[in-house]
Design an enzyme around this catalytic site. Structure first.
Site, mmCIF file in Angstrom:
data_model
loop_
_atom_site.group_PDB
_atom_site.id
_atom_site.type_symbol
_atom_site.label_atom_id
_atom_site.label_comp_id
_atom_site.label_asym_id
_atom_site.label_seq_id
_atom_site.Cartn_x
_atom_site.Cartn_y
_atom_site.Cartn_z
ATOM 1 C CG HIS A 128 -20.758 -5.083 -88.567
ATOM 2 N ND1 HIS A 128 -22.116 -5.235 -88.394
ATOM 3 C CD2 HIS A 128 -20.177 -6.022 -87.776
ATOM 4 C CE1 HIS A 128 -22.345 -6.220 -87.536
ATOM 5 N NE2 HIS A 128 -21.191 -6.715 -87.151
ATOM 6 C CE LYS A 130 -21.174 -8.308 -90.910
ATOM 7 N NZ LYS A 130 -20.413 -9.560 -90.724
#
Length: 267
Positions: free
Chosen positions: A156, A160
């Site tokens: 990600h 995040k």
């Protein structure tokens, strides 16, 4: 009388919230009942999402939106710190929650299921609404019956907040339902740098990669004698989650109780 499903969007100013507003405003079967965001200010929800004005202004008063908008469904993409309280309040007002926020404990999910049952409404908590990601989970669980040695790698962007991702945790849970705990690797192995082997889950490892420029990918790697298998899913933009969000909105109108996991809707 309209049979459109009236949707309240919480976290409307966020990146996922804006996509949900676009979905609702552009879909003939859905209607925007309210849009809630603590910091977006009083702006038309359509303009907030980059569309024409729709006549629904964003509000910061979550409870007022539930109480006065006649909404059928709440779609919540906020933060783990607020999602449980938001869900509880929605159920109190008889609004069916569709929650894309991660971080719920098993005890919280059980409590929310009880609340939904008492109110006679449906609810959904889904770590991932991507149909492709759900298929990855299902395929991985099937493969784990034959390849019990595995590791999960999820990728990600560097902003995040949680690691591992809710999707990786859900994948691990589904694999563990069909795989007995098996501690992998050399029993004498030693981590020279702490954390190099990733997070331990039921005998296997989960690795979280966080880099700028990355959106969302997950890979499950299986190893066996003389062979390996990799199952991977890549998401490129948030619009890819919207068909799943719409299906979730429709499904919670049909049952009673809290469902954990979008995979229950994919045969």
């Amino acid at each position: 009388m309209s049979d459109k499903i009236r949707v309240i969007v919480s976290g409307a100013g966020g990146r996922m919230g804006k996509e949900v507003i676009k979905l609702v405003l552009q879909d003939d079967e859905l209607e925007l009942a309210a849009a809630v965001d603590r910091s977006a200010g009083s702006i038309d929800a359509g303009r907030l999402a980059g569309l024409e004005e729709c006549g629904v202004n964003v509000t910061s008063d979550f409870e007022a939106a539930l109480a006065h908008s006649s909404g059928d469904v709440l779609v919540d993409f906020t933060t783990p710190q607020s999602a449980f309280a938001n869900t509880t309040l929605a159920i109190k007002y008889g609004v069916r929650p569709v929650i894309g926020t991660t971080g719920f404990t098993p005890e919280q999910i059980k409590e929310l299921d009880k609340q939904c049952q008492e109110q006679g409404i449906g609810g959904l908590i889904a770590p991932n609404f991507s149909i492709g990601a759900i298929l990855l989970m299902k395929f991985a669980a099937q493969a784990a019956k034959y390849f019990p040695h595995l590791e999960i790698i999820e990728y990600h962007g560097d902003q995040k907040l949680d690691a591992p991702s809710g999707t990786a945790i859900k994948t691990a849970e589904m694999i563990s339902e069909v795989r007995e705990e098996l501690r992998q690797g050399n029993p004498q192995e030693e981590e020279i740098i702490e954390g190099s082997r990733g997070g331990y889950y039921n005998g296997f490892r989960i690795h979280s990669v966080r880099l700028p420029g990355v959106f969302a990918q997950e890979e499950v790697v299986f190893g066996g004698f003389g062979q390996s298998l990799k199952i991977r899913h890549d998401s490129y933009e948030r619009a890819g989650y919207m068909p799943g969000v719409k299906l979730g909105i429709q499904k919670v109108m049909e049952y009673t109780g809290m469902i954990y996991g979008f995979e229950h809707f994919i045969e």
